[in-house]
Design an enzyme around this catalytic site. Structure first.
Site, short mmCIF file in Angstrom:
data_model
loop_
_atom_site.label_atom_id
_atom_site.label_comp_id
_atom_site.label_asym_id
_atom_site.label_seq_id
_atom_site.Cartn_x
_atom_site.Cartn_y
_atom_site.Cartn_z
N ASN A 238 0.82 -1.43 -0.39
CA ASN A 238 -0.14 0.29 0.16
C ASN A 238 0.92 1.67 -0.50
OD1 ASN A 238 0.66 0.75 3.09
ND2 ASN A 238 -0.89 -1.33 2.88
N ASP A 307 -4.56 -6.84 4.35
CA ASP A 307 -5.35 -7.75 5.49
C ASP A 307 -4.93 -9.35 4.53
OD1 ASP A 307 -6.37 -6.26 7.18
OD2 ASP A 307 -8.35 -5.34 5.41
N LYS A 317 10.67 -16.61 -10.20
CA LYS A 317 9.37 -15.16 -10.67
C LYS A 317 8.35 -15.77 -12.17
CE LYS A 317 9.91 -11.17 -14.03
NZ LYS A 317 10.34 -10.48 -15.19
N PHE A 352 -5.55 1.90 14.32
CA PHE A 352 -5.63 2.95 13.46
C PHE A 352 -6.95 2.65 12.95
CE2 PHE A 352 -2.42 5.86 15.33
CZ PHE A 352 -3.03 7.22 14.24
N LYS A 366 -14.89 -1.04 14.48
CA LYS A 366 -13.30 -1.76 14.70
C LYS A 366 -13.36 -1.59 16.03
CE LYS A 366 -9.48 -1.62 12.70
NZ LYS A 366 -8.21 -0.81 11.74
N LYS A 370 -12.68 -5.04 18.12
CA LYS A 370 -11.18 -5.73 18.18
C LYS A 370 -10.64 -5.13 19.47
CE LYS A 370 -10.25 -5.03 14.15
NZ LYS A 370 -9.34 -6.54 13.24
#
Length: 432
Positions: A238, A307, A317, A352, A366, A370
């Site tokens: 990301n 995730d 490869k 976060f 969340k 959690k």
């Protein structure tokens, strides 16, 4: 902390000079009186007008410029300075200040200043690693100057290695930390207005927060992205740069905590006084965090953890074939959920949440799922928030409260976040 402080920025002739206007702007927004001194060569990369527009002060270049008030300018500014940062600091400027050579406005003022001094080297890797440059840096350290280690990466010249100047947010954090430490020079637990200690103990001169309010506490912070390998060449990741997590770790260390920073691959210098544990994948992060989680007082998970990961990682490869292909994914370990299930009494957990829609609803869900104490939510679509920026716009969510913060630097977000965490801990408002 910066309100009314005189910050002098020295800009020498390196390509990284283009980043300093952002730093000057950040400092001005926090109430600092910013004065910029440029070398003649720096004008090849940035104009004096840019700094004058941002700071409202004349940008000084010529030692014998007559277009200002009648005073010995380099001495007057040196006396006013609360902190002096040279960034970028070229090999040439470092050599001069190491040996007391004062042949222009920048080096003359720097030599005359008695405030805390910071140097941010930025140059070609081979120049930086040259023994002569390293000797000059060592001399600067010997005389009490703080050297901000350059980051590693691809340089403007095309080489790869150490020599990149840290980002403006990191330089800003150094300035804040040095001013904070200078304010505490009279001791951690001084009594304001007591008159019993050094003159600096009196209110208004040692800073508002005289105590290291995280002293004796262990804080673990996660930062940056994870990379989930597809084959030896490709991976899923990301856009996280790690700036938010690094800012939190630096602020926690400044406030006296013993800080462990579990960091994915980023191009940031390690915060001073912080133990960095490098990781690559979500599994690496899970192993690193759970191995030490039991001994932590506060855990703040700011990393952008994948995730999902590829179900099978190819050993060679993967060659490009004809038509479409499919990639099978499986869930990665949920480190935050594991922490919520295995927390020890008194431990504070903060996560976060980055969303693009229904930010508060999704983040609060969340928080509850959690079993954590706080969630820091932001919206990727809001200007000034999210990945790669020096600022953020967040909401601090707990079971009983929702606090929306305005757009501010990530260093400032870190300060507000830790202020809130400490208040909740001292108020006994934890789930642990």
């Amino acid at each position: 902390m910066l309100e009314g402080k005189t910050v002098v920025l020295g800009v020498s002739g390196g390509i990284a000079a283009y980043k300093i206007p952002n730093l000057a702007s950040m400092l001005v927004k926090q109430g600092a009186d910013v004065n910029v001194i440029m070398t003649a060569n720096a004008q090849n990369f940035i104009t004096a007008t840019t700094f004058e527009t941002l700071t409202g002060n004349k940008c000084l270049i010529d030692t014998f410029d007559r277009n200002f008030s009648f005073q010995v300018e380099h001495v007057a500014l040196a006396k006013r300075a609360d902190i002096f940062l040279i960034a970028p600091a070229t090999a040439n400027v470092i050599a001069k200040i190491a040996h007391g050579i004062a042949d222009d406005m920048l080096t003359t003022t720097f030599l005359a200043a008695e405030c805390p001094k910071l140097i941010a080297p930025a140059m070609n890797t081979h120049m930086f690693e040259n023994p002569v440059t390293q000797d000059n840096i060592a001399i600067c350290k010997k005389y009490g100057m703080k050297v901000i280690e350059p980051a590693s990466g691809r340089l403007a010249c095309g080489d790869t290695g150490a020599g990149k100047m840290p980002e403006p947010a990191d330089l800003f954090a150094w300035i804040e930390r040095e001013l904070s430490d200078a304010g505490k020079a009279c001791g951690e637990n001084c009594e304001k207005d007591s008159g019993e200690n050094d003159e600096r103990t009196r209110e208004g001169e040692c800073g508002e927060n005289c105590e290291k309010d995280l002293s004796g506490r262990k804080v673990l912070v996660t930062a940056g992205p994870t990379r989930e390998a597809i084959d030896p060449v490709r991976y899923i990741s990301n856009h996280s740069t790690g700036k938010m997590g690094y800012a939190i770790a630096a602020e926690a260390a400044r406030r006296g905590a013993e800080v462990t920073l579990v960091s994915g691959p980023v191009a940031l210098a390690a915060p001073e006084g912080v133990k960095v544990v490098p990781i690559v994948s979500a599994h690496d992060l899970f192993e690193a965090v759970t191995a030490v989680s039991g001994e932590q007082d506060i855990i703040i998970k700011a990393a952008a953890v994948a995730d999902y990961r590829p179900a099978v990682v190819a050993t060679e490869k993967t060659k490009k074939g004809e038509g479409e292909t499919a990639l099978s994914l499986v869930r990665t370990e949920d480190t935050l959920a594991w922490l919520g299930q295995h927390r020890r009494p008194g431990q504070f957990l903060c996560g976060f949440s980055m969303e693009t829609e229904h930010v508060l609803e999704n983040s609060r869900a969340k928080l509850e799922k959690k079993h954590i104490d706080m969630i820091v939510a932001n919206n990727l679509k809001v200007e000034g928030a999210g990945f790669g920026t020096d600022t953020n716009v967040v909401t601090l969510i707990t079971a009983d409260d929702t606090i929306q913060l305005e757009r501010m630097s990530k260093t400032e977000v870190a300060r507000h976040l830790l202020d809130r965490i400490i208040a909740l801990i001292e108020g006994g408002q934890t789930l642990g």
